[in-house]
Design an enzyme around this catalytic site. Structure first.
Site, PDB file in Angstrom:
ATOM      1  N   LYS A  14       4.686  28.794  -5.344  1.00 63.69           N
ATOM      2  CA  LYS A  14       4.893  27.994  -6.574  1.00 63.69           C
ATOM      3  C   LYS A  14       5.806  26.796  -6.299  1.00 63.69           C
ATOM      4  CE  LYS A  14       6.591  31.573  -8.876  1.00 63.69           C
ATOM      5  NZ  LYS A  14       6.457  32.724  -7.961  1.00 63.69           N
ATOM      6  N   ARG A  89       8.192  34.079 -17.296  1.00 63.83           N
ATOM      7  CA  ARG A  89       7.998  35.298 -16.501  1.00 63.83           C
ATOM      8  C   ARG A  89       7.872  36.517 -17.413  1.00 63.83           C
ATOM      9  NH1 ARG A  89      10.458  32.960 -11.544  1.00 63.83           N
ATOM     10  NH2 ARG A  89       9.929  34.280  -9.781  1.00 63.83           N
ATOM     11  N   ARG A 128      10.784  33.317   5.264  1.00 66.88           N
ATOM     12  CA  ARG A 128      11.687  32.362   4.613  1.00 66.88           C
ATOM     13  C   ARG A 128      13.141  32.824   4.743  1.00 66.88           C
ATOM     14  NH1 ARG A 128      10.751  30.788  -1.597  1.00 66.88           N
ATOM     15  NH2 ARG A 128      11.425  32.930  -1.936  1.00 66.88           N
ATOM     16  N   ARG A 134      18.664  33.146   1.425  1.00 66.79           N
ATOM     17  CA  ARG A 134      18.535  33.784   0.106  1.00 66.79           C
ATOM     18  C   ARG A 134      18.633  35.293   0.240  1.00 66.79           C
ATOM     19  NH1 ARG A 134      13.675  31.148  -3.370  1.00 66.79           N
ATOM     20  NH2 ARG A 134      13.826  33.232  -4.296  1.00 66.79           N
ATOM     21  N   ARG A 146      11.049  42.903  -6.601  1.00 65.73           N
ATOM     22  CA  ARG A 146      10.565  41.662  -7.216  1.00 65.73           C
ATOM     23  C   ARG A 146       9.057  41.736  -7.468  1.00 65.73           C
ATOM     24  NH1 ARG A 146      12.601  37.351  -3.056  1.00 65.73           N
ATOM     25  NH2 ARG A 146      11.603  35.845  -4.430  1.00 65.73           N
TER      26      ARG A 146
HETATM   27  P1  B4P Z   1       7.695  29.418  -2.402  1.00 69.97           P
HETATM   28  O1  B4P Z   1       6.852  28.258  -2.783  1.00 69.97           O
HETATM   29  O2  B4P Z   1       9.132  29.104  -2.147  1.00 69.97           O
HETATM   30  O3  B4P Z   1       7.651  30.634  -3.386  1.00 69.97           O
HETATM   31  P2  B4P Z   1       7.822  30.839  -4.940  1.00 69.97           P
HETATM   32  O4  B4P Z   1       6.494  31.319  -5.413  1.00 69.97           O
HETATM   33  O5  B4P Z   1       8.369  29.580  -5.575  1.00 69.97           O
HETATM   34  O6  B4P Z   1       8.959  31.956  -4.926  1.00 69.97           O
HETATM   35  P3  B4P Z   1       9.955  32.814  -5.780  1.00 69.97           P
HETATM   36  O7  B4P Z   1       9.215  33.660  -6.762  1.00 69.97           O
HETATM   37  O8  B4P Z   1      10.760  33.487  -4.735  1.00 69.97           O
HETATM   38  O9  B4P Z   1      10.992  31.932  -6.489  1.00 69.97           O
HETATM   39  P4  B4P Z   1      11.813  31.701  -7.808  1.00 69.97           P
HETATM   40  O10 B4P Z   1      12.788  30.724  -7.323  1.00 69.97           O
HETATM   41  O11 B4P Z   1      10.924  31.297  -8.924  1.00 69.97           O
HETATM   42  O12 B4P Z   1       7.031  30.031  -1.109  1.00 69.97           O
HETATM   43  C1  B4P Z   1       7.558  31.155  -0.440  1.00 69.97           C
HETATM   44  C2  B4P Z   1       7.433  30.990   1.061  1.00 69.97           C
HETATM   45  O13 B4P Z   1       6.074  30.904   1.462  1.00 69.97           O
HETATM   46  C3  B4P Z   1       8.100  29.725   1.602  1.00 69.97           C
HETATM   47  O14 B4P Z   1       8.818  30.029   2.749  1.00 69.97           O
HETATM   48  C4  B4P Z   1       6.948  28.792   1.922  1.00 69.97           C
HETATM   49  O15 B4P Z   1       7.235  27.923   2.976  1.00 69.97           O
HETATM   50  C5  B4P Z   1       5.839  29.761   2.271  1.00 69.97           C
HETATM   51  N1  B4P Z   1       4.513  29.252   1.917  1.00 69.97           N
HETATM   52  C6  B4P Z   1       4.185  28.558   0.801  1.00 69.97           C
HETATM   53  N2  B4P Z   1       2.860  28.236   0.820  1.00 69.97           N
HETATM   54  C7  B4P Z   1       2.350  28.778   1.986  1.00 69.97           C
HETATM   55  C8  B4P Z   1       1.042  28.793   2.589  1.00 69.97           C
HETATM   56  N3  B4P Z   1      -0.011  28.223   2.012  1.00 69.97           N
HETATM   57  N4  B4P Z   1       0.891  29.453   3.765  1.00 69.97           N
HETATM   58  C9  B4P Z   1       1.958  30.053   4.370  1.00 69.97           C
HETATM   59  N5  B4P Z   1       3.208  30.052   3.861  1.00 69.97           N
HETATM   60  C10 B4P Z   1       3.412  29.419   2.684  1.00 69.97           C
HETATM   61  O16 B4P Z   1      12.534  33.056  -8.275  1.00 69.97           O
HETATM   62  C11 B4P Z   1      13.680  33.623  -7.676  1.00 69.97           C
HETATM   63  C12 B4P Z   1      14.415  34.578  -8.611  1.00 69.97           C
HETATM   64  O17 B4P Z   1      15.032  33.831  -9.709  1.00 69.97           O
HETATM   65  C13 B4P Z   1      13.606  35.650  -9.349  1.00 69.97           C
HETATM   66  O18 B4P Z   1      13.407  36.793  -8.555  1.00 69.97           O
HETATM   67  C14 B4P Z   1      14.535  35.952 -10.588  1.00 69.97           C
HETATM   68  O19 B4P Z   1      15.608  36.785 -10.243  1.00 69.97           O
HETATM   69  C15 B4P Z   1      15.093  34.591 -10.939  1.00 69.97           C
HETATM   70  N6  B4P Z   1      14.272  33.897 -11.959  1.00 69.97           N
HETATM   71  C16 B4P Z   1      13.584  32.744 -11.756  1.00 69.97           C
HETATM   72  N7  B4P Z   1      12.910  32.386 -12.875  1.00 69.97           N
HETATM   73  C17 B4P Z   1      13.177  33.349 -13.817  1.00 69.97           C
HETATM   74  C18 B4P Z   1      12.751  33.562 -15.165  1.00 69.97           C
HETATM   75  N8  B4P Z   1      11.891  32.710 -15.762  1.00 69.97           N
HETATM   76  N9  B4P Z   1      13.222  34.636 -15.825  1.00 69.97           N
HETATM   77  C19 B4P Z   1      14.072  35.483 -15.246  1.00 69.97           C
HETATM   78  N10 B4P Z   1      14.499  35.361 -13.968  1.00 69.97           N
HETATM   79  C20 B4P Z   1      14.070  34.304 -13.244  1.00 69.97           C
END
Ligand code: B4P
Length: 192
Positions: A14, A89, A128, A134, A146
């Site tokens: 995302k 979420r 990552r 993190r 998670r």
């Molecule tokens: P990202 O792109 O970083 O992943 P994400 O889906 O954004 O992650 P996440 O769910 O952890 O984050 P959030 O900050 O929202 O990609 C992950 C990895 O994959 C990276 O290393 C990237 O390089 C790699 N990658 C990407 N695309 C790829 C591909 N095509 N091929 C190979 N590798 C690839 O959430 C973090 C925490 O914040 C939650 O657990 C919660 O505690 C809190 N939080 C956030 N929003 C919330 C909400 N609305 N309500 C309550 N808590 C919340």
């Protein structure tokens, strides 16, 4: 206004894809995860609270997250639209988001969901962890927590947006560019 929810399990890409989409479509990027991490880094009251949940892989409580998101939305005057990354979420967050956007005479145009199998998610998050610092990526139990919370509390949003004909799924395996291309195809189809 074009308002997009980018949806998917932890590690689906995302954050990665939001960065690319916001440049192409000139949208404001609101990532709740990034906002929480900014607050943790700056040791704000919000950051201290969020950290106690995030380090365990739990969701930050709705009342805190919703209030924070509304304040962020209201910082922008007449934007082209928003990419909501990591929000909503929960169903309550989705309902609150509808209410904020109604006040701006707007609505969610589409939820774009990244479909990535669980084994790939775990492998990406562990990869990552080697560079992100993190705590929520560094521990297998936290990662599993998670993913479980995603299945139980977040996945019901699929039905919430499907029932409004706003749900589109995109295959999230492939290079970052390949996934981006699929997302753009989906978004361009909706915009026409
Ligand atoms: P990202 O792109 O970083 O992943 P994400 O889906 O954004 O992650 P996440 O769910 O952890 O984050 P959030 O900050 O929202 O990609 C992950 C990895 O994959 C990276 O290393 C990237 O390089 C790699 N990658 C990407 N695309 C790829 C591909 N095509 N091929 C190979 N590798 C690839 O959430 C973090 C925490 O914040 C939650 O657990 C919660 O505690 C809190 N939080 C956030 N929003 C919330 C909400 N609305 N309500 C309550 N808590 C919340």
């Amino acid at each position: 206004m074009l308002n997009v929810v980018l949806f998917g399990p932890p590690g689906a890409g995302k954050g990665t894809q939001s960065e690319k989409l916001l440049n192409k479509y000139e949208l404001v990027h609101l990532s709740t995860g990034d906002i929480f991490r900014f607050n943790i880094k700056n040791n704000t009251e919000l950051g201290q609270l969020a950290k106690t949940y995030m380090d365990d892989g739990k969701l930050v409580p709705d009342e805190v997250t919703i209030k924070m998101l509304e304040a962020e939305v209201n910082k922008y005057n007449n934007p082209n639209g928003f990419i909501f990354d990591g929000f909503p979420r929960t169903i309550d967050q989705a309902k609150a988001l509808d209410t904020f956007l109604e006040k701006l005479n707007s609505e969610i145009g589409v939820m774009l969901a990244l479909d990535v199998p669980e084994e790939e998610l775990k492998s990406r998050l562990k990869q990552r962890a080697l560079t992100s610092g993190r705590p929520d990526d560094a521990n297998d139990d936290v990662i599993q927590n998670r993913i479980n919370i995603y299945k139980n509390e977040t996945l019901p949003l699929k039905d919430y947006y499907s029932n409004q004909n706003k749900y589109t799924e995109v295959y999230g395996i492939g290079t970052v560019e390949e996934v981006f291309f699929r997302l753009c195809e989906a978004l361009d189809g909706i915009k026409v």
